[in-house]
Write a protein that holds these residues in place. Sequence first.
Motif, PDB file in Angstrom:
ATOM      1  N   VAL A   1       0.843  -1.190   0.000  1.00 55.50           N
ATOM      2  CA  VAL A   1       0.000   0.000   0.000  1.00 55.50           C
ATOM      3  C   VAL A   1       0.881   1.244   0.000  1.00 55.50           C
ATOM      4  CG1 VAL A   1      -1.811   1.245   1.242  1.00 55.50           C
ATOM      5  CG2 VAL A   1      -1.829  -1.267   1.181  1.00 55.50           C
TER       6      VAL A   1
ATOM      7  N   LYS B   1      -0.630  -0.790  -4.434  1.00 60.62           N
ATOM      8  CA  LYS B   1      -1.979  -0.224  -4.331  1.00 60.62           C
ATOM      9  C   LYS B   1      -1.875   1.201  -3.805  1.00 60.62           C
ATOM     10  CE  LYS B   1      -6.500  -0.866  -2.466  1.00 60.62           C
ATOM     11  NZ  LYS B   1      -7.542  -1.718  -2.076  1.00 60.62           N
ATOM     12  N   ARG B   2      -2.463   2.105  -4.574  1.00 60.40           N
ATOM     13  CA  ARG B   2      -2.525   3.512  -4.172  1.00 60.40           C
ATOM     14  C   ARG B   2      -3.978   3.945  -4.358  1.00 60.40           C
ATOM     15  NH1 ARG B   2       1.161   7.698  -3.593  1.00 60.40           N
ATOM     16  NH2 ARG B   2       2.855   6.420  -4.396  1.00 60.40           N
ATOM     17  N   GLY B   3      -4.659   4.140  -3.222  1.00 58.74           N
ATOM     18  CA  GLY B   3      -6.085   4.446  -3.297  1.00 58.74           C
ATOM     19  C   GLY B   3      -6.832   3.279  -3.905  1.00 58.74           C
ATOM     20  N   GLU B   4      -7.591   3.545  -4.961  1.00 61.64           N
ATOM     21  CA  GLU B   4      -8.348   2.493  -5.646  1.00 61.64           C
ATOM     22  C   GLU B   4      -7.552   1.850  -6.772  1.00 61.64           C
ATOM     23  OE1 GLU B   4     -11.362   1.388  -4.580  1.00 61.64           O
ATOM     24  OE2 GLU B   4     -10.970   2.763  -2.929  1.00 61.64           O
ATOM     25  N   LYS B   5      -6.384   2.386  -7.096  1.00 66.79           N
ATOM     26  CA  LYS B   5      -5.587   1.880  -8.212  1.00 66.79           C
ATOM     27  C   LYS B   5      -4.642   0.776  -7.750  1.00 66.79           C
ATOM     28  CE  LYS B   5      -2.802   3.427 -12.067  1.00 66.79           C
ATOM     29  NZ  LYS B   5      -2.222   4.567 -12.758  1.00 66.79           N
ATOM     30  N   THR B   6      -4.679  -0.345  -8.445  1.00 63.20           N
ATOM     31  CA  THR B   6      -3.829  -1.490  -8.132  1.00 63.20           C
ATOM     32  C   THR B   6      -3.017  -1.845  -9.375  1.00 63.20           C
ATOM     33  OG1 THR B   6      -5.460  -2.335  -6.568  1.00 63.20           O
ATOM     34  CG2 THR B   6      -3.842  -3.896  -7.375  1.00 63.20           C
TER      35      THR B   6
END
Length: 185
Positions: free
Chosen positions: A89, A133-138
């Motif tokens: 994360v 994973k950064r926020g909703e972006k994977t």
Amino acid sequence: MLLLFTTMAQEPLPYASVPEAEENYSAGAIVSRTIDGLGFRYYWATEGLTQQDLVFSAADDTRNILQTLEHILELSKAVRNAVEQRPNVRPQVSANYTLEQLRIETLTNLKIASQAYKNASDKAFNNFDVVFKRGEKTIPFPFWNLVNGQLSDAIYHNGQIVLLRRIAGNPINPKVNVFLGKLNE
């Protein structure tokens, strides 16, 4: 996390020596042995560091030893996260670890990861993606990126610690034998 540090502080840290080698040469055994080699090197590179050593850097615009240890901790988390199929994360939450806490958590991550890789089938490696994973972006990357990325980077930075502490006047124990994975008698 505090419970982990309290429990581990009462037990000897792993990797004072490299564990016995496996009899087979499976993908899992090779990755596990590579991690064990890193763990051994890290154990002895960090054994006996002083507070004065931790703030030492080669130049004003480079990481000091403490910052390098914090980076290796994050790399060890990624090595463990891949085999446990957990994302890395971002942004990372920074914490103010003591040297003892850094050693405990890094060596524990490496030991757990080593055991998990050792027990993994060759086919399981298809599931050991490095996931950010950064926020909703994977964003996933195949296991190969872990080998030339985080795992190799941790070995590289471990060597920097050995060099920096030597320059700082506190070299590692001269009895460390990385080839045999133990201290010379």
